[in-house]
Design an enzyme around this catalytic site. Structure first.
Site, PDB file in Angstrom:
ATOM      1  N   GLU A  56       0.649  -1.333   0.089  1.00 35.86           N
ATOM      2  CA  GLU A  56       0.106   0.023   0.052  1.00 35.86           C
ATOM      3  C   GLU A  56       0.815   1.397   0.092  1.00 35.86           C
ATOM      4  O   GLU A  56       0.836   1.909   1.172  1.00 35.86           O
ATOM      5  CB  GLU A  56      -0.893  -0.118   1.176  1.00 35.86           C
ATOM      6  CG  GLU A  56      -2.034  -1.037   1.127  1.00 35.86           C
ATOM      7  CD  GLU A  56      -3.133  -0.542   2.274  1.00 35.86           C
ATOM      8  OE1 GLU A  56      -2.839   0.120   2.895  1.00 35.86           O
ATOM      9  OE2 GLU A  56      -4.026  -1.425   2.017  1.00 35.86           O
ATOM     10  N   GLU A  64      -5.516  -7.979   1.624  1.00 35.45           N
ATOM     11  CA  GLU A  64      -6.336  -7.825   2.741  1.00 35.45           C
ATOM     12  C   GLU A  64      -7.738  -7.457   2.414  1.00 35.45           C
ATOM     13  O   GLU A  64      -8.138  -6.754   1.291  1.00 35.45           O
ATOM     14  CB  GLU A  64      -5.812  -6.295   3.411  1.00 35.45           C
ATOM     15  CG  GLU A  64      -4.255  -6.519   3.828  1.00 35.45           C
ATOM     16  CD  GLU A  64      -3.930  -5.146   4.490  1.00 35.45           C
ATOM     17  OE1 GLU A  64      -4.777  -4.330   4.647  1.00 35.45           O
ATOM     18  OE2 GLU A  64      -2.521  -5.017   4.599  1.00 35.45           O
TER      19      GLU A  64
HETATM   20  C1  GAL Z   1      -4.531  -1.453   5.566  1.00 36.08           C
HETATM   21  C2  GAL Z   1      -2.963  -1.402   6.161  1.00 36.08           C
HETATM   22  C3  GAL Z   1      -2.722  -2.495   7.291  1.00 36.08           C
HETATM   23  C4  GAL Z   1      -4.171  -1.943   8.357  1.00 36.08           C
HETATM   24  C5  GAL Z   1      -5.578  -2.046   7.780  1.00 36.08           C
HETATM   25  C6  GAL Z   1      -6.517  -1.700   8.527  1.00 36.08           C
HETATM   26  O1  GAL Z   1      -4.229   0.078   4.768  1.00 36.08           O
HETATM   27  O2  GAL Z   1      -2.408  -2.146   4.928  1.00 36.08           O
HETATM   28  O3  GAL Z   1      -1.763  -2.591   7.804  1.00 36.08           O
HETATM   29  O4  GAL Z   1      -3.827  -1.296   9.144  1.00 36.08           O
HETATM   30  O5  GAL Z   1      -5.254  -1.080   6.528  1.00 36.08           O
HETATM   31  O6  GAL Z   1      -6.915  -0.275   8.649  1.00 36.08           O
END
Ligand code: GAL
Length: 480
Positions: free
Chosen positions: A176, A377
């Site tokens: 990201e 994710e």
């Molecule tokens: C993403 C990030 C994670 C985590 C997640 C939840 O942007 O890669 O590390 O924080 O959001 O907000």
């Protein structure tokens, strides 16, 4: 939405078993801030020296995941849920404490043991090389804004590949770039003590610096991939992008729609066009040219990123973003801001819209040549959803979010999207960067004082999904 999850995961037989996983990142879980000769990262500096997440808020302990006694219990819980894949990150300042010098054998030994322990539990590793914890010495030398970062990262990646290629065959090079940059801006605003806004869409004043770092991050990933390929190691490498479908309010003006189009260019097409088309989007280049500032895009950069030929696309999806033109912005040029329209159902990370997850995967299939995809994710947190009552955490909102989004992913797969795996963010509650420990995202509840773990309702539902049971959002109403 009701998702039928009882059948196989793809209409087309996949060449490999679908990976059902969860994800985490070193700084958010490990603690052990000085163990085994670890160097300092920019995040140790932000939280411990500058108190940027509030007084006393620190990653010094986090969820104690560097401790083998603790993580073995966590691996046992993950195995109980049925995970077949775990995406975790390696801390660069543990492996190379000063960022560019000699490797640290104690840290390498730690992660080799961790990977062996995961595999012994039947869980495949997905290793992220960079999830934001830049060595402090390199952050002070300009971090990703410095073109030398390409070489710093390639060197670090070579150390990782050399030491882990016999154990790991699936890597996330960087996580990201867009959200990391937004966090950095928020950190700097808090340091300055003025108004602080978490702006995922960079404001005009930030756009040149942001595009400059994105170009360097993509070039660094390409250089690492080239180096891996040259060594002939077996394995697949990709980048995890936070992709944000852009939406406008119902009564949006033409200026709002133009702002949304440009925001899409900055957040999504900037990365995807370079990787899959070998060029940066002309509308974004035009917009940034009118702002001035040196984005350091040199002839051949986008082509080099394309030529790296990443093995898969990593997608982090949380929500779409509603975009509008900020009030009072000049009539022409780049100006875009995110907002949540009144009445829209939202989690910490934005509007809850599983339909937009399907739309995003459709778009990747249709516009970008249907590359293999790993969902690196997907997840959510909601205020009040994680309360422990009589020893149980019935996180119904997260449970519904997961059921609906897995259903949305399967709809896109039924149309042909080549999705190979899915990772919930996150296995455990953990340290949410500058927002501290208040925003929980885990399927496993963590008592941050005692380190006690309690699997939540969402863990039970995910377990059923992995085991092929038919579940629907209504299943989240009947805690087992
Ligand atoms: C993403 C990030 C994670 C985590 C997640 C939840 O942007 O890669 O590390 O924080 O959001 O907000």
């Amino acid at each position: 939405m009701t998702a039928s999850l009882s059948s196989g995961v793809s209409a087309k037989p996949a060449p490999e078993a679908f990976r059902w996983g969860a994800a985490s990142a070193a700084y958010q879980v490990e603690g052990a801030f000085a163990a085994d000769g670890k160097g300092r990262s920019v995040w140790d500096h932000y939280l411990d020296d500058l108190d940027l997440a509030g007084p006393g808020m620190s990653g010094a302990v986090a969820i104690n995941f560097y401790d083998r006694t603790q993580y073995l219990k966590d691996i046992a819980l993950m195995k109980q849920i049925g995970l077949t894949s775990y995406r975790f990150s390696i801390s660069w300042p543990r492996i190379i404490p000063d960022g560019v010098g000699p490797a640290n054998p104690a840290a390498i030994a730690h992660y080799r043991q961790f990977i062996a322990d995961l595999k012994a539990a039947g869980i495949q590793p997905m290793l992220t090389l960079y999830h934001w914890d830049m060595p402090l010495s390199l952050a002070r030398a300009g971090g990703w804004e410095n073109r030398a970062s390409i070489e710093w990262f390639r060197h670090y990646a070579d150390v990782i590949f050399y030491n882990f290629h016999d154990q790991v065959d699936l890597y996330v090079l960087v996580n990201e770039p867009l959200v990391e940059r937004a966090m950095k801006q928020l950190a700097e605003q808090r340091m300055a003590g003025g108004k602080a806004t978490f702006a995922i869409v960079p404001p005009a004043s930030e756009l040149p610096g942001a595009l400059r770092t994105f170009n360097h991050l993509l070039l660094a990933s390409a250089a690492a991939k080239k180096s891996f390929d040259a060594k002939g190691y077996p394995g697949r490498l990709g980048v995890a992008l936070p992709l944000f479908p852009t939406l406008t309010a119902q009564r949006a003006s033409p200026a709002d729609r133009k702002a949304a189009q440009l925001a899409d260019g900055v957040m999504n097409r900037w990365f995807l066009d370079a990787m899959y088309k070998g060029s940066y989007p002309a509308d974004v280049l035009d917009a940034v040219a009118s702002l001035g500032g040196d984005i350091d895009v040199q002839p051949g950069d986008a082509a080099a990123i394309h030529a790296a030929d990443f093995d898969y696309l990593g997608i982090n999806f949380y929500s779409p973003l509603f975009i509008r033109r900020p009030a009072g912005a000049a009539a022409n040029g780049y100006a875009a801001e995110m907002f949540i329209p009144e009445g829209v159902y939202a989690a910490y990370n934005g509007a809850v819209r599983p339909d937009q997850f399907t739309a995003l995967l459709d778009r990747i299939r249709v516009e970008y040549g249907n590359p293999p995809v790993f969902i690196t994710e997907n997840g959510a947190g909601f205020p009040g959803d994680d309360e422990m009552i009589d020893g149980a955490v019935n996180d119904r909102k997260r449970c519904r979010y997961l059921v609906d989004h897995i259903g949305a992913m399967k709809s896109a797969m039924a149309k042909g999207a080549d999705v190979r795996g899915y990772h919930v963010w996150s296995s455990h509650d953990n340290l949410e960067w500058l927002f501290g420990y208040g925003s929980r995202f885990g399927m496993i509840h963590v008592d941050f004082n005692t380190q006690k773990r309690t699997p939540k309702l969402s863990a039970g539902i995910y377990s059923q999904i992995i085991r092929g049971k038919a579940v629907s959002a209504a299943s989240c109403e009947r805690p087992s």
